[in-house]
Enzyme design. Structure first.
Site, PDB file in Angstrom:
ATOM      1  N   ASP A 190       0.827  -1.202   0.000  1.00 59.61           N
ATOM      2  CA  ASP A 190       0.000   0.000   0.000  1.00 59.61           C
ATOM      3  C   ASP A 190       0.865   1.257   0.000  1.00 59.61           C
ATOM      4  OD1 ASP A 190      -2.554   1.003  -0.152  1.00 59.61           O
ATOM      5  OD2 ASP A 190      -2.984   0.847   1.977  1.00 59.61           O
ATOM      6  N   ASP A 191       1.836   1.334   0.906  1.00 61.22           N
ATOM      7  CA  ASP A 191       2.724   2.497   0.932  1.00 61.22           C
ATOM      8  C   ASP A 191       3.500   2.626  -0.362  1.00 61.22           C
ATOM      9  OD1 ASP A 191       3.245   4.141   3.624  1.00 61.22           O
ATOM     10  OD2 ASP A 191       2.501   2.167   4.147  1.00 61.22           O
TER      11      ASP A 191
END
Length: 676
Positions: A404-405
């Protein structure tokens, strides 16, 4: 407080607004809304820029619940390092979070939680609060009314066992030999999500050693019957998974004495080496507080004294989780989120019209580029041939970059006109390759691992608190799809598999489940912008269903909100809750991506943001809109209330950043290679 549909106390369910028709997309905006949005965005930009650290990063407070503070005091008591100043400050914060009925909740305006209340009560006893003090008497009565310590979760009872307040024999067994299970074997440590894996390995050492420190007081007042604190309970039917694992635990308990001491010690030593090898450069483990706490205890039991470099660095890292407030109280963050906060801040500022070469955006880009992880981590156990390239959530967490990051950092970097474009292209190219390589076999993405979907870990008796596996989720998958679209890879077969999975995961009402944010508003606010960025027309049935759902759940005041109870009581709470700045913004981001800019719901949402903005340019948001474990562990990211409203206002004013062309195409696409 008012009664809710689930019988608890908490925020009243707000009335839903009269649903707007999906066909009224030509409703004219009221005069002054664009101007109000301009003013609100300008104030938010100014305020957000002042929050940047001189090194280039942003980080808002990460608020969870008082178990972090209670366990910090219990750790210090166990190690013999608890001091008066720290105890007084922690107790001040814990007392301030107590509800009027004596309990403690795990999120703002939520129902009381038994385990949190037990741990908070014990921490206050350590701080010297007398059991007959009114606030303590209310707490102990509340605990007894709900079954006492015997009904608390396993992790709470482990903490109590460290001081003899609970019997180790009455806890599920955690054999350290788990460390030797090969990856093909069920219940090997890599079947667990990374956060659970990092916690379970040190707890196997604690379980094997069964230490007991002298207790400074008794806790008889937290038992229904102090003479029989753990009355026997009938086993679940053998025909159920719960019954199978309960009986398996009994077998493992009996085998404890049969394991040769040399074999048990060898397993403990292997687990200890595993822990030490995964300590980060800043002394922490995984960048999160719970594994760090248990790792420190485990290594101490293995003979590491407090002056040992590993222990000293670990304890210093835990001190950095503490936030000292102006009133003298001390709150412990479960984690710190600088990479996540920084990439979201850059996206917000760029989408709100800050020039792409603005000095503060360049400084943020340089900092993010410096945080790229270029070495293998635990993820490579499942993907040994995949070259590294990605970002973690925290300052230091090289073992566990997350998908996600990585996606959001790539999206942020593409919004900056960096003077060294080759450096940006190289980092994003590695990120694309790594994210594609981390795709699960169903076409979607989890947060940290590939195909982390074993059905067994969640069924174990000691896994009674939150999610312990990391299956693919709609929000993470959407962010990856959005990243690939920005890189001109919307038509790559791997991206299309992700899109197909997202379309199949849409709920019957048109929403998407939110794994890492609350909840269906977050999931829908993540998926719709990704699908339209990847080329789905706004007339697509899935987009229209999502728009219809968002219109249906808009609050009368023009905002959107969703209570955490939607994780347990979906029918009553899906899309329902007091309006918040972040959730209103997620809804607006979805509606804007769906081509709904000139509609009444968008106007009302933008107006709500403009009217509720504080004079300094930020927004108030006491409600928790972030998710650690659905329902069980909730988060209030203090920067969400600023970055997401600014993003929504920016896209309302300036349009979607993907409207004309993929972001990569405007700056030269990165070289992409590799596959899953």
């Amino acid at each position: 407080m008012t009664a809710t549909t689930d019988g608890s106390t908490g925020a009243a369910i707000p009335p839903r607004a009269a649903a707007a028709s999906d066909t009224d997309s030509t409703t004219p905006l009221a005069a002054g809304v664009p101007e109000a949005a301009e003013r609100a965005a300008a104030r938010a930009i100014e305020f957000l820029l002042t929050q940047q650290d001189p090194e280039g990063w942003w980080k808002g407070d990460l608020e969870t619940n008082v178990t972090m503070d209670a366990e910090d005091l219990l750790l210090r008591q166990f190690l013999g390092i608890r001091d008066e100043a720290t105890t007084r400050a922690a107790a001040l914060f814990i007392r301030s979070e107590q509800r009027t009925d004596g309990a403690w909740a795990t999120f703002y305006d939520g129902p009381g939680d038994l385990s949190a209340t037990v741990e908070a009560y014990v921490a206050l006893r350590l701080a010297g609060d007398a059991p007959d003090a009114p606030h303590m008497a209310r707490a102990s009565a509340w605990v007894r009314a709900r079954g006492g310590i015997a009904s608390a979760r396993v992790f709470t009872r482990i903490w109590l066992a460290l001081f003899g307040w609970w019997r180790w024999e009455d806890l599920p067994e955690l054999p350290p030999e788990l460390i030797w299970f090969p990856t093909w074997m069920p219940l090997n440590i890599y079947d667990f999500g990374c956060w659970a894996r990092q916690t379970i390995v040190p707890l196997t050492i604690v379980s094997a050693k069964r230490p007991v420190r002298p207790a400074p007081f008794t806790l008889d007042e937290l038992h229904i019957d102090p003479a029989n604190p753990n009355p026997p309970k009938p086993l679940a039917p053998l025909t159920s998974w719960q019954g199978v694992f309960e009986r398996l635990d009994r077998v493992v308990h009996r085998l404890r004495k049969a394991v040769p001491s040399w074999l048990r010690q060898a397993a403990v030593n292997s687990a200890g080496r595993w822990i030490v090898e995964r300590q980060e450069n800043d002394g922490c483990w995984g960048g999160i507080q719970p594994p760090a706490v248990y790792s420190v205890i485990a290594l101490h039991l293995l003979g590491y004294d407090l002056g040992h470099p590993v222990m000293r660095a670990g304890l210093e890292s835990l001190d950095r989780f503490a936030l000292w407030r102006d009133d003298g109280s001390r709150m412990i963050e479960a984690c710190q989120s600088p990479v996540w906060d920084t990439c979201l801040a850059v996206i917000a500022l760029a989408d709100a019209g800050l020039p792409a070469d603005h000095p503060q955006l360049l400084k943020a880009a340089d900092w993010m580029l410096g945080e790229e992880i270029r070495r293998p981590g635990d993820w490579s156990v499942k993907r040994p041939q995949l070259p590294p390239g990605g970002w973690a959530f925290e300052f230091h967490n090289d073992n566990y970059p997350d998908i996600d990051d990585t996606a959001e950092v790539a999206l942020a970097l593409r919004r900056v006109s960096h003077p060294a474009p080759d450096r940006v292209d190289g980092a994003i190219g590695r990120a694309v390759r790594w994210n594609f390589g981390m795709q699960s076999k169903n076409g979607a993405w989890g947060a940290f691992d590939v195909d982390n979907t074993s059905p067994f870990p969640n069924r174990l008796p000691f896994c009674d608190f939150g999610e312990v596996i990391d299956p693919p989720s709609a929000d993470v998958t959407a962010h990856v799809v959005e990243m690939m679209a920005a890189e001109g890879l919307a038509h790559d077969p791997r991206t299309r598999r992700g899109i197909t999975w997202l379309l199949a995961e849409q709920e019957a009402d048109g929403s998407w489940f939110g794994r890492w944010g609350v909840n269906y508003v977050y999931g829908t606010g993540s998926v719709v912008p990704a699908l339209t960025a990847a080329g789905l027309p706004t007339s697509h049935p899935a987009i229209r269903r999502a728009v219809h759902w968002l219109r249906q759940v808009q609050n009368d005041d023009g905002g959107w909100g969703e209570d955490l109870r939607s994780y347990q009581h979906t029918k009553e709470w899906s899309g329902r809750g007091a309006s918040t700045a972040s959730q209103t913004s997620w809804a607006l981001m979805a509606l804007l991506a769906a081509g709904e800019r000139d509609t009444d719901p968008v106007e009302r949402g933008v107006r709500w943001l403009a009217e509720t903005q504080r004079a300094d340019g930020s927004w108030d948001e006491p409600y928790f809109t972030g998710t650690g474990f659905p329902w069980d562990f909730s988060i209030n990211y203090h920067l969400y209330r600023l970055v997401f409203p600014l993003t929504a206002l920016g896209r309302y004013l300036h349009g979607d950043p993907f409207e004309k062309a993929p972001l990569a195409a405007r700056r030269g696409p990165c070289a992409v290679s590799g596959g899953s």
